[in-house]
Design a protein around this motif. Structure first.
Motif, PDB file in Angstrom:
ATOM      1  N   SER A  29       0.915  -1.099   0.521  1.00  0.00           N
ATOM      2  CA  SER A  29       0.093   0.104  -0.075  1.00  0.00           C
ATOM      3  C   SER A  29       0.826   1.334   0.001  1.00  0.00           C
ATOM      4  O   SER A  29       1.829   1.425   0.222  1.00  0.00           O
ATOM      5  N   SER A  30       0.117   2.497  -0.297  1.00  0.00           N
ATOM      6  CA  SER A  30       1.697   3.829  -0.253  1.00  0.00           C
ATOM      7  C   SER A  30       1.510   4.102   0.735  1.00  0.00           C
ATOM      8  O   SER A  30       2.622   4.536   0.780  1.00  0.00           O
ATOM      9  N   ASP A  31       0.289   3.101   1.782  1.00  0.00           N
ATOM     10  CA  ASP A  31       0.719   3.488   3.288  1.00  0.00           C
ATOM     11  C   ASP A  31       2.028   3.373   4.016  1.00  0.00           C
ATOM     12  O   ASP A  31       2.781   3.585   4.487  1.00  0.00           O
ATOM     13  N   GLU A  32       2.504   1.946   3.761  1.00  0.00           N
ATOM     14  CA  GLU A  32       3.520   0.998   3.863  1.00  0.00           C
ATOM     15  C   GLU A  32       4.564   1.577   2.900  1.00  0.00           C
ATOM     16  O   GLU A  32       5.490   1.929   3.662  1.00  0.00           O
ATOM     17  N   LEU A  33       4.547   1.798   1.888  1.00  0.00           N
ATOM     18  CA  LEU A  33       5.552   3.072   0.960  1.00  0.00           C
ATOM     19  C   LEU A  33       5.927   3.616   1.588  1.00  0.00           C
ATOM     20  O   LEU A  33       7.293   4.250   2.062  1.00  0.00           O
ATOM     21  N   ALA A  34       4.793   4.759   2.193  1.00  0.00           N
ATOM     22  CA  ALA A  34       5.528   5.782   2.711  1.00  0.00           C
ATOM     23  C   ALA A  34       6.143   5.984   4.004  1.00  0.00           C
ATOM     24  O   ALA A  34       6.692   6.729   4.072  1.00  0.00           O
ATOM     25  N   LYS A  35       5.833   5.017   4.864  1.00  0.00           N
ATOM     26  CA  LYS A  35       6.149   4.663   6.394  1.00  0.00           C
ATOM     27  C   LYS A  35       7.516   4.473   6.154  1.00  0.00           C
ATOM     28  O   LYS A  35       9.003   4.499   6.613  1.00  0.00           O
ATOM     29  N   HIS A  36       8.133   3.785   4.577  1.00  0.00           N
ATOM     30  CA  HIS A  36       9.551   2.525   4.534  1.00  0.00           C
ATOM     31  C   HIS A  36      10.255   4.232   4.061  1.00  0.00           C
ATOM     32  O   HIS A  36      11.399   4.301   4.134  1.00  0.00           O
ATOM     33  N   ILE A  37       9.783   4.766   3.204  1.00  0.00           N
ATOM     34  CA  ILE A  37      10.112   5.617   2.182  1.00  0.00           C
ATOM     35  C   ILE A  37      10.363   6.763   3.619  1.00  0.00           C
ATOM     36  O   ILE A  37      11.143   8.226   2.954  1.00  0.00           O
ATOM     37  N   LYS A  57       2.170  -2.296 -11.303  1.00  0.00           N
ATOM     38  CA  LYS A  57       1.122  -2.780 -11.532  1.00  0.00           C
ATOM     39  C   LYS A  57       0.333  -1.697 -10.346  1.00  0.00           C
ATOM     40  O   LYS A  57       0.935  -1.889  -8.901  1.00  0.00           O
ATOM     41  N   ALA A  58      -0.840  -1.358 -10.632  1.00  0.00           N
ATOM     42  CA  ALA A  58      -1.090  -0.674  -8.629  1.00  0.00           C
ATOM     43  C   ALA A  58      -3.288  -1.945  -9.076  1.00  0.00           C
ATOM     44  O   ALA A  58      -3.497  -1.974 -10.137  1.00  0.00           O
ATOM     45  N   LYS A  59      -3.624  -1.830  -7.671  1.00  0.00           N
ATOM     46  CA  LYS A  59      -4.130  -1.904  -7.573  1.00  0.00           C
ATOM     47  C   LYS A  59      -5.454  -1.489  -6.364  1.00  0.00           C
ATOM     48  O   LYS A  59      -4.956  -1.155  -5.575  1.00  0.00           O
ATOM     49  N   ALA A  60      -6.081  -0.772  -7.316  1.00  0.00           N
ATOM     50  CA  ALA A  60      -7.540  -0.251  -6.211  1.00  0.00           C
ATOM     51  C   ALA A  60      -7.905  -0.853  -5.147  1.00  0.00           C
ATOM     52  O   ALA A  60      -7.869  -2.484  -5.132  1.00  0.00           O
ATOM     53  N   GLY A  61      -8.609   0.278  -4.146  1.00  0.00           N
ATOM     54  CA  GLY A  61      -9.241  -0.849  -3.144  1.00  0.00           C
ATOM     55  C   GLY A  61      -8.708  -0.680  -1.473  1.00  0.00           C
ATOM     56  O   GLY A  61      -7.530  -0.544  -1.802  1.00  0.00           O
ATOM     57  N   VAL A  62      -9.014  -1.194  -0.795  1.00  0.00           N
ATOM     58  CA  VAL A  62      -8.872  -1.100   0.096  1.00  0.00           C
ATOM     59  C   VAL A  62      -7.659  -2.937   0.438  1.00  0.00           C
ATOM     60  O   VAL A  62      -6.989  -2.766   1.169  1.00  0.00           O
ATOM     61  N   ASP A  63      -8.084  -3.599  -0.258  1.00  0.00           N
ATOM     62  CA  ASP A  63      -6.964  -4.791  -0.261  1.00  0.00           C
ATOM     63  C   ASP A  63      -5.799  -4.213  -1.764  1.00  0.00           C
ATOM     64  O   ASP A  63      -5.176  -5.280  -2.323  1.00  0.00           O
ATOM     65  N   GLY A  64      -5.701  -2.875  -1.750  1.00  0.00           N
ATOM     66  CA  GLY A  64      -4.836  -3.097  -3.091  1.00  0.00           C
ATOM     67  C   GLY A  64      -3.573  -2.529  -2.801  1.00  0.00           C
ATOM     68  O   GLY A  64      -3.212  -2.553  -1.412  1.00  0.00           O
ATOM     69  N   GLY A  65      -2.844  -2.154  -3.892  1.00  0.00           N
ATOM     70  CA  GLY A  65      -1.280  -1.420  -3.952  1.00  0.00           C
ATOM     71  C   GLY A  65      -0.735  -1.569  -5.004  1.00  0.00           C
ATOM     72  O   GLY A  65      -1.523  -1.259  -6.131  1.00  0.00           O
ATOM     73  N   TYR A  66       0.491  -1.585  -4.620  1.00  0.00           N
ATOM     74  CA  TYR A  66       1.332  -1.994  -6.062  1.00  0.00           C
ATOM     75  C   TYR A  66       1.837  -3.498  -6.000  1.00  0.00           C
ATOM     76  O   TYR A  66       2.520  -3.539  -4.686  1.00  0.00           O
ATOM     77  N   ARG A  67       2.785  -3.132  -7.224  1.00  0.00           N
ATOM     78  CA  ARG A  67       3.683  -4.257  -7.385  1.00  0.00           C
ATOM     79  C   ARG A  67       4.525  -3.712  -8.539  1.00  0.00           C
ATOM     80  O   ARG A  67       3.993  -3.403  -9.349  1.00  0.00           O
ATOM     81  N   LEU A  68       5.856  -4.343  -8.680  1.00  0.00           N
ATOM     82  CA  LEU A  68       7.017  -4.391  -9.747  1.00  0.00           C
ATOM     83  C   LEU A  68       6.042  -4.682 -11.230  1.00  0.00           C
ATOM     84  O   LEU A  68       4.931  -6.151 -11.098  1.00  0.00           O
ATOM     85  N   ASP A  69       5.785  -4.450 -12.269  1.00  0.00           N
ATOM     86  CA  ASP A  69       5.600  -4.826 -13.367  1.00  0.00           C
ATOM     87  C   ASP A  69       6.586  -4.977 -14.270  1.00  0.00           C
ATOM     88  O   ASP A  69       5.933  -5.739 -15.968  1.00  0.00           O
TER      89      ASP A  69
END
Length: 135
Positions: A23-31, A52-64
């Motif tokens: 998630s962007s929240d987790e990334l933000a904590k680490h960055i 790649k991005a997936k929207a929603g509560v269980d969404g987030g990012y991963r490398l494409d």
């Protein structure tokens, strides 16, 4: 080049070390920056086809792409137009500029060369290279 490049590299390295959606929240904590800032950068990386991005509560990012196939040049181009950007030109304030010296063309030529040199340097470095340094 802006700090978006640093945020993008940090995010891509973190994603490269994790297989799950992050998630962007987790990334933000680490960055160590705000999640909104991370999301703005991630939009650019997604548009460039790096994640790649997936929207929603269980969404987030991963490398494409595999980390060894993402060059720092690609990352830089996805978040910025130039490595070095000129924001001032002689005579823009309405006063007569020094026209005979061709100083402006010489400076612009130097910036073109610097941008090309930066791009060539970053074409040879990948996210995996950074991951290996940060182990």
């Amino acid at each position: 080049m802006t700090s978006d490049f640093s945020i993008a590299v940090h995010a891509l390295v973190y994603l490269g070390k994790n297989q799950d959606l992050i998630s962007s929240d987790e990334l933000a904590k680490h960055i160590c920056t705000h999640p909104v800032r991370v999301r703005r950068v991630m939009i650019k990386l997604r548009e460039a086809g790096l994640i790649k991005a997936k929207a929603g509560v269980d969404g987030g990012y991963r490398l494409d792409k595999e980390a060894d196939n993402i060059t720092l040049s690609e990352v830089a181009k996805s978040v910025s137009n130039d490595y070095i950007h000129v924001t001032w030109h002689n005579g823009e304030d309405g006063r007569e500029a020094i026209k005979d010296s061709k100083v402006e063309q010489a400076i612009d030529s130097i910036f073109v060369d610097l941008n090309e040199a930066c791009d060539n340097l970053l074409k040879d470095k990948t996210i995996e290279d950074i991951m290996n340094i940060s182990k």
